[in-house]
Write a protein that holds these residues in place. Sequence first.
Motif, PDB file in Angstrom:
ATOM      1  N   PHE A  61      31.373  50.992  35.671  1.00 57.75           N
ATOM      2  CA  PHE A  61      32.545  51.322  36.497  1.00 57.75           C
ATOM      3  C   PHE A  61      32.732  50.319  37.630  1.00 57.75           C
ATOM      4  CE2 PHE A  61      32.268  55.705  34.736  1.00 57.75           C
ATOM      5  CZ  PHE A  61      33.587  55.788  34.323  1.00 57.75           C
ATOM      6  N   GLY A  62      33.996  50.028  37.940  1.00 63.97           N
ATOM      7  CA  GLY A  62      34.327  49.180  39.087  1.00 63.97           C
ATOM      8  C   GLY A  62      33.997  47.713  38.892  1.00 63.97           C
ATOM      9  N   LYS A  63      33.625  47.327  37.685  1.00 58.51           N
ATOM     10  CA  LYS A  63      33.252  45.924  37.438  1.00 58.51           C
ATOM     11  C   LYS A  63      34.254  45.293  36.467  1.00 58.51           C
ATOM     12  CE  LYS A  63      29.193  45.531  39.516  1.00 58.51           C
ATOM     13  NZ  LYS A  63      28.461  46.744  39.531  1.00 58.51           N
ATOM     14  N   TRP A  64      34.447  43.976  36.638  1.00 57.99           N
ATOM     15  CA  TRP A  64      35.302  43.271  35.677  1.00 57.99           C
ATOM     16  C   TRP A  64      34.622  43.150  34.312  1.00 57.99           C
ATOM     17  CZ3 TRP A  64      38.269  38.531  38.133  1.00 57.99           C
ATOM     18  CH2 TRP A  64      39.259  39.024  38.988  1.00 57.99           C
ATOM     19  N   GLY A  65      33.317  42.951  34.345  1.00 60.57           N
ATOM     20  CA  GLY A  65      32.596  42.816  33.073  1.00 60.57           C
ATOM     21  C   GLY A  65      33.086  41.629  32.278  1.00 60.57           C
ATOM     22  N   ASP A  66      33.216  40.488  32.966  1.00 63.45           N
ATOM     23  CA  ASP A  66      33.729  39.283  32.304  1.00 63.45           C
ATOM     24  C   ASP A  66      32.796  38.790  31.205  1.00 63.45           C
ATOM     25  OD1 ASP A  66      36.158  38.778  33.572  1.00 63.45           O
ATOM     26  OD2 ASP A  66      35.147  37.987  35.342  1.00 63.45           O
ATOM     27  N   SER A  67      33.359  37.975  30.337  1.00 62.12           N
ATOM     28  CA  SER A  67      32.573  37.391  29.246  1.00 62.12           C
ATOM     29  C   SER A  67      31.586  36.367  29.807  1.00 62.12           C
ATOM     30  CB  SER A  67      33.525  36.707  28.265  1.00 62.12           C
ATOM     31  OG  SER A  67      32.798  35.826  27.441  1.00 62.12           O
ATOM     32  N   LEU A  68      30.312  36.583  29.542  1.00 58.84           N
ATOM     33  CA  LEU A  68      29.299  35.638  30.028  1.00 58.84           C
ATOM     34  C   LEU A  68      29.456  34.289  29.327  1.00 58.84           C
ATOM     35  CD1 LEU A  68      26.257  38.090  30.196  1.00 58.84           C
ATOM     36  CD2 LEU A  68      27.772  37.356  32.056  1.00 58.84           C
ATOM     37  N   HIS A  69      29.965  34.347  28.128  1.00 59.07           N
ATOM     38  CA  HIS A  69      30.201  33.111  27.381  1.00 59.07           C
ATOM     39  C   HIS A  69      31.180  32.190  28.122  1.00 59.07           C
ATOM     40  CE1 HIS A  69      30.379  30.503  23.899  1.00 59.07           C
ATOM     41  NE2 HIS A  69      31.679  30.391  24.121  1.00 59.07           N
ATOM     42  N   TYR A  70      32.171  32.802  28.748  1.00 60.72           N
ATOM     43  CA  TYR A  70      33.167  32.021  29.489  1.00 60.72           C
ATOM     44  C   TYR A  70      32.491  31.194  30.584  1.00 60.72           C
ATOM     45  CZ  TYR A  70      36.785  30.997  32.927  1.00 60.72           C
ATOM     46  OH  TYR A  70      37.598  30.363  33.823  1.00 60.72           O
ATOM     47  N   GLY A 118      47.971  35.579  38.600  1.00 69.96           N
ATOM     48  CA  GLY A 118      46.731  36.355  38.793  1.00 69.96           C
ATOM     49  C   GLY A 118      46.100  36.935  37.538  1.00 69.96           C
ATOM     50  N   ALA A 119      46.723  36.721  36.371  1.00 69.56           N
ATOM     51  CA  ALA A 119      46.078  37.201  35.132  1.00 69.56           C
ATOM     52  C   ALA A 119      44.916  36.253  34.827  1.00 69.56           C
ATOM     53  CB  ALA A 119      47.072  37.199  33.983  1.00 69.56           C
ATOM     54  N   GLY A 154      40.420  42.631  43.440  1.00 72.96           N
ATOM     55  CA  GLY A 154      41.418  43.511  42.859  1.00 72.96           C
ATOM     56  C   GLY A 154      41.127  43.847  41.405  1.00 72.96           C
ATOM     57  N   LEU A 155      42.153  44.350  40.757  1.00 74.32           N
ATOM     58  CA  LEU A 155      42.031  44.745  39.361  1.00 74.32           C
ATOM     59  C   LEU A 155      42.072  43.498  38.465  1.00 74.32           C
ATOM     60  CD1 LEU A 155      42.082  47.487  37.743  1.00 74.32           C
ATOM     61  CD2 LEU A 155      44.557  47.274  37.701  1.00 74.32           C
ATOM     62  N   GLY A 156      41.173  43.418  37.511  1.00 73.66           N
ATOM     63  CA  GLY A 156      41.224  42.326  36.540  1.00 73.66           C
ATOM     64  C   GLY A 156      42.407  42.537  35.604  1.00 73.66           C
ATOM     65  N   PHE A 196      42.681  51.433  38.587  1.00 73.13           N
ATOM     66  CA  PHE A 196      41.868  50.861  39.662  1.00 73.13           C
ATOM     67  C   PHE A 196      41.108  51.964  40.406  1.00 73.13           C
ATOM     68  CE2 PHE A 196      41.377  48.863  43.918  1.00 73.13           C
ATOM     69  CZ  PHE A 196      40.570  47.810  43.509  1.00 73.13           C
ATOM     70  N   LYS A 197      41.834  53.021  40.742  1.00 74.66           N
ATOM     71  CA  LYS A 197      41.220  54.162  41.472  1.00 74.66           C
ATOM     72  C   LYS A 197      40.128  54.810  40.646  1.00 74.66           C
ATOM     73  CE  LYS A 197      44.908  56.054  44.077  1.00 74.66           C
ATOM     74  NZ  LYS A 197      45.999  56.790  43.481  1.00 74.66           N
ATOM     75  N   ASN A 198      40.307  54.781  39.341  1.00 75.13           N
ATOM     76  CA  ASN A 198      39.339  55.437  38.478  1.00 75.13           C
ATOM     77  C   ASN A 198      38.214  54.516  38.026  1.00 75.13           C
ATOM     78  OD1 ASN A 198      40.097  58.445  37.589  1.00 75.13           O
ATOM     79  ND2 ASN A 198      41.936  57.320  38.140  1.00 75.13           N
ATOM     80  N   GLY A 199      38.112  53.371  38.659  1.00 76.87           N
ATOM     81  CA  GLY A 199      36.969  52.483  38.427  1.00 76.87           C
ATOM     82  C   GLY A 199      37.000  51.704  37.126  1.00 76.87           C
ATOM     83  N   TYR A 200      38.181  51.527  36.548  1.00 80.57           N
ATOM     84  CA  TYR A 200      38.240  50.816  35.268  1.00 80.57           C
ATOM     85  C   TYR A 200      37.957  49.309  35.384  1.00 80.57           C
ATOM     86  CZ  TYR A 200      39.892  54.683  32.350  1.00 80.57           C
ATOM     87  OH  TYR A 200      39.997  55.844  31.631  1.00 80.57           O
ATOM     88  N   GLY A 201      38.132  48.760  36.553  1.00 79.52           N
ATOM     89  CA  GLY A 201      37.828  47.328  36.718  1.00 79.52           C
ATOM     90  C   GLY A 201      38.937  46.411  36.218  1.00 79.52           C
ATOM     91  N   SER A 202      39.429  46.667  35.032  1.00 82.94           N
ATOM     92  CA  SER A 202      40.469  45.806  34.442  1.00 82.94           C
ATOM     93  C   SER A 202      41.506  46.626  33.693  1.00 82.94           C
ATOM     94  CB  SER A 202      39.871  44.840  33.414  1.00 82.94           C
ATOM     95  OG  SER A 202      38.824  44.099  33.936  1.00 82.94           O
ATOM     96  N   VAL A 203      42.679  46.018  33.573  1.00 83.69           N
ATOM     97  CA  VAL A 203      43.692  46.575  32.655  1.00 83.69           C
ATOM     98  C   VAL A 203      44.120  45.503  31.657  1.00 83.69           C
ATOM     99  CG1 VAL A 203      44.760  48.408  34.054  1.00 83.69           C
ATOM    100  CG2 VAL A 203      45.547  46.044  34.320  1.00 83.69           C
TER     101      VAL A 203
END
Length: 360
Positions: free
Chosen positions: A345-354, A153-154, A131-133, A88-95
């Motif tokens: 960085f810092g984005k969830w980058g969710d699937s647009l298809h969803y 929350g997943a 929060g973190l995705g 999260f601190k390193n801007g990964y957005g999701s785990v």
Amino acid sequence: MSQSENIRPELVQKLKSQSNKEVAKLCSEAENIRKKFVGDKVYLRGIIEFSNLCEKDCFYCGIRRSNRNVERFRMSEKEILDCAKWAFKNGYGSVVLQSGEIANKEFVDFLVKLVEQIKKETKTADAKKKGLGITLCVGEQKKNVYQELFDAGAHRYLLRIETSNPKLYEKIHPKECSFENRVKCLENLKEIGYQVGTGVMIGIPGQSVEDLADDILFFKKIDADMFGMGPYIIHENTPMRKYAKKWNAGKNGQLRLALNMVAATRIFLKDVNIAATTAFDALSPLGRDLALKHGANIMMPVITPKKYRGKYLLYEGKPCIDEDAIKCKDCHIRRVKRIGREIGFGKWGDSLHYFKRVGI
Ligand code: 5AD
């Protein structure tokens, strides 16, 4: 003739691309579609391989329960939380929380609590309170378990179908595994509201190019949002080893086929997320870069602590097992930059298809 019957020969042709001219054409088509539908950003999901305990005995997998040469581990709640907070601190957005498959209550309770805790600790630190995705990849579970984890929350779940050919599925799994149940799990996940990821291994002994074309048609039919595909790689301590050695198309042939699969999936499915999976790097040091250049838009840097990495070997030649999370991060930044792309960085980058699928 149904639409899929029309498309199958076209997919087969794309998957067979070999000459420089054919490959260049396939690549540029996939990249144009990738650019148009999901853009240039590459989103990161830090993967925490938190346990190699597994109840399953899949014939191809290095952490199958019958492999006595594996030292089994499960990371503590604190260790996993620390990894998640680092991401999260390193801007990964999701785990991605990935493990071997365990279906008992103790495991599920542990995971539910963990998901809640990760959300709680990262939400307070996030201005938008998202929060973190969290993506889960813990195999086949009961629908109520999927629901509990979703409520905790997943919001994404990865469950590869491995192959959409039920006969081949049967050959690479013990009798206790059911293809129908796996499909049912994917349907349950969708019903609950997860963004659903699936995928296959490419180059399984006995798998034809037609099977792979059918996999892409299956992806469309199940209407998943994300795809993780990678070459099948031999693990010495597995029963599939002996078939694989006879079957093996060689590293270059296998890499070509896997890249063609990524490209054909992008061309056919357009607005989905596709990962440049770690297994690509087992075939070539530039494997994942090549996958990104064939239509992929997601990377999953390993953030598992170094001391556990050597114990989570699903296949041989897994990269980055002597590295730590910081080194992996720098490496990803460099690689993405080198191919002229940028990390989101810092984005969830969710699937647009969803969003399209659920009408948001
Ligand atoms: N080669 C490549 N991928 C593998 N996986 C398991 N074993 C192997 C292997 N030998 C993949 C499966 C599984 C994912 C977590 O790892 O597709 O779904």
